[in-house]
Design a protein around this motif. Sequence first.
Motif, PDB file in Angstrom:
ATOM      1  N   THR A   1       0.919  -0.923  -0.185  1.00  0.00           N
ATOM      2  CA  THR A   1       0.361  -0.108   0.013  1.00  0.00           C
ATOM      3  C   THR A   1       0.779   1.122  -0.012  1.00  0.00           C
ATOM      4  O   THR A   1       0.365   2.354  -0.196  1.00  0.00           O
TER       5      THR A   1
ATOM      6  N   SER B   1      -4.857   3.059   0.142  1.00  0.00           N
ATOM      7  CA  SER B   1      -6.170   2.165   0.615  1.00  0.00           C
ATOM      8  C   SER B   1      -6.608   0.633  -0.038  1.00  0.00           C
ATOM      9  O   SER B   1      -7.204   0.516   0.911  1.00  0.00           O
ATOM     10  N   GLN B   2      -5.792   0.837  -1.442  1.00  0.00           N
ATOM     11  CA  GLN B   2      -5.763  -0.444  -1.096  1.00  0.00           C
ATOM     12  C   GLN B   2      -4.437  -1.286  -1.979  1.00  0.00           C
ATOM     13  O   GLN B   2      -3.517  -0.812  -2.200  1.00  0.00           O
TER      14      GLN B   2
END
Length: 652
Positions: free
Chosen positions: A327, A373-374
């Motif tokens: 990330t 966020s991913q």
Amino acid sequence: MRSCYLLISLLLSAMLACAQNKRALIVAVGNYMPESGIAPLSSLNDVKYITAVLENHDFQEKNIRVLPDKAATHAAILKALDDLARTSSKGDIVLIHFSGHGQQIRDQRTAEAGKDEDDGYDEAFLPYDVKKPQYYPGVYTGENHLRDDELGMKLIALRNKLGATGSLLVLIDACHSGTATRSASFTTARGEPVPFMDPENPVDANTAATLDDSFFSRLAGDAANMVVISGSGPHQQNFQTELSINGSREEIGSLTYAFYRAMNELPAGADYELLFRKIRAMIQAHHPNQIPMVEGNTSQLVFQGKFQSGNASIPLTTTDHRLLADTIFKIPKGLTDGVAPGTTLDIFDASGKTVAEGVIRRADYFAAFGAASQLLQRGESYHAVPRELSWGTFGVSVALVYDAKDREAAAVKDEVVRSLQAFPFIFTGSTGELLLRINRTETGWHLALEDAVAGRWQSAWNTSPAANDMKPLLKSIASYMRVKFLRTLPDGGQLARNVRVEIIPGSSGVATDDPQLVNGDGFALNIYNNGRDRLFYTVIDLTPDQRIDILYPVKGKNPADYSIERNSTISRRLAVSRNTPAGKEYLKVIVSKEPLDLHSVLDHSRQRSDMTSFLAAMDDLFRDDRATRGEISAIRAEEVGIVTVSFTVKGP
């Protein structure tokens, strides 16, 4: 058989691509021999900006050679150029960058030695081991000046080695002449103002040029194209650019900074002509009277290859190569580009699909690190688009000129400095963008504030400044700072991708780059909306004498009346004002999805709670109680688009 030929062709193309190398030589002299008396420069700052560009465009560290200060002697530079030619191959891409002082020097004494200048002077770069900037018999007679003749011969050899498939870009961030009347106090100029004379070879002994230009002669038939970009003309000063980054002040070569910014804003597949136009616009935004120069075939693609596009999209990579997915990511833009901690981004994959949101956690000058966020897959191609445009902090430097031997004058200077230090965006020192003269008169003191173009403010005081109102002086400084901030404000914003702006002189009816106009000339300002949405437009005029005028919307009119329908064009007829002085004039076009009324910001008639993020940023700039912080609010990238055009007002 045909497929076999195709396969062989593809293999040969792949082999050629693999064999092609990108190489660079950076020569940066900021501190000369102490006994030379040559003023120091901020040339070493240039190195980090140039290397940041090169690293972002696939130049490997092992192929970037830097000669800083003592390493940049006359002999060492020539040897480095020879080494570059020796190690380069057909098809290689090479950049050479010179940062340091320049000077005109008396031409060679004979045609055989290189006597070829119509004006009697060679242009020269000053290596570290230039002992004196003037002729001293028995001490120094100019032997270590790197003349354009010498440099030209080395570049010819390199071009012949690179061949027609190669490319050579030379950047010269130095100047060769100019007047010394005011440069000692304004931002540092990269040149010796007095030419290097040779009493034994007087100018009137020179004849007309007998040799071809050494940069562009004695070439093989398949020599590489060379583009040479200089920070100023051969008879101009090349000033350093002052930056205020993260609350600190830094000087950098004007060409170096413009090159860095231009490379970050270029679309993929741009040529050197577009690169130079962007460089010129950036240099003249900071130094309106400085004229950069370009030579060579500018239709060639920059670095002959593909490179990342500019503001709208930023390449993104994961940071830990041991992990298949992560990330944590890195982008090749930082504080210099307005990317600061807290900036949020939308992250897209190669197909253009949004895959994550990112937040910048840490930023340095040229890179920033954030968290997505991913999970992002290692080896995949991602790019990011900031949701906000951060304009960071602004600043202005003021040089105070006074009689240091006069104790009372020094005391007055100290009082002025204390008054200015209350404002963190004002820096004081021996050089600056503005010059404040403190002179004793028969009745008291006379203070005069000047910029590099003209006077801005003056006042006569019977007593010391501490007993007088400093507001008029501060107002003049703030006015200069605001115009400078708007002039240097980079184009960008998501709406800018669908907008094109051009100036069409009335005399020709044809759009040209940087048209030349005189007082009273008419022209058309055309704004093209190639997007799918109706857009509202605002036009800010920044004149050569540092004035700000909002052309559209017209004051008192409804801002909603100034719009362009989708896939449409609007043309506004304008003219150069009769009293406009010679210089560079800029038109900043701001487009938005909602009507904007900048007049309400300038006259403070609107509550901040009712402002869009763009208007709030302008409120920071124009409201005195906010501007004292030296900070500008970020704006939402989807809210506006900023596009700049300019023209030159010619003198009588």
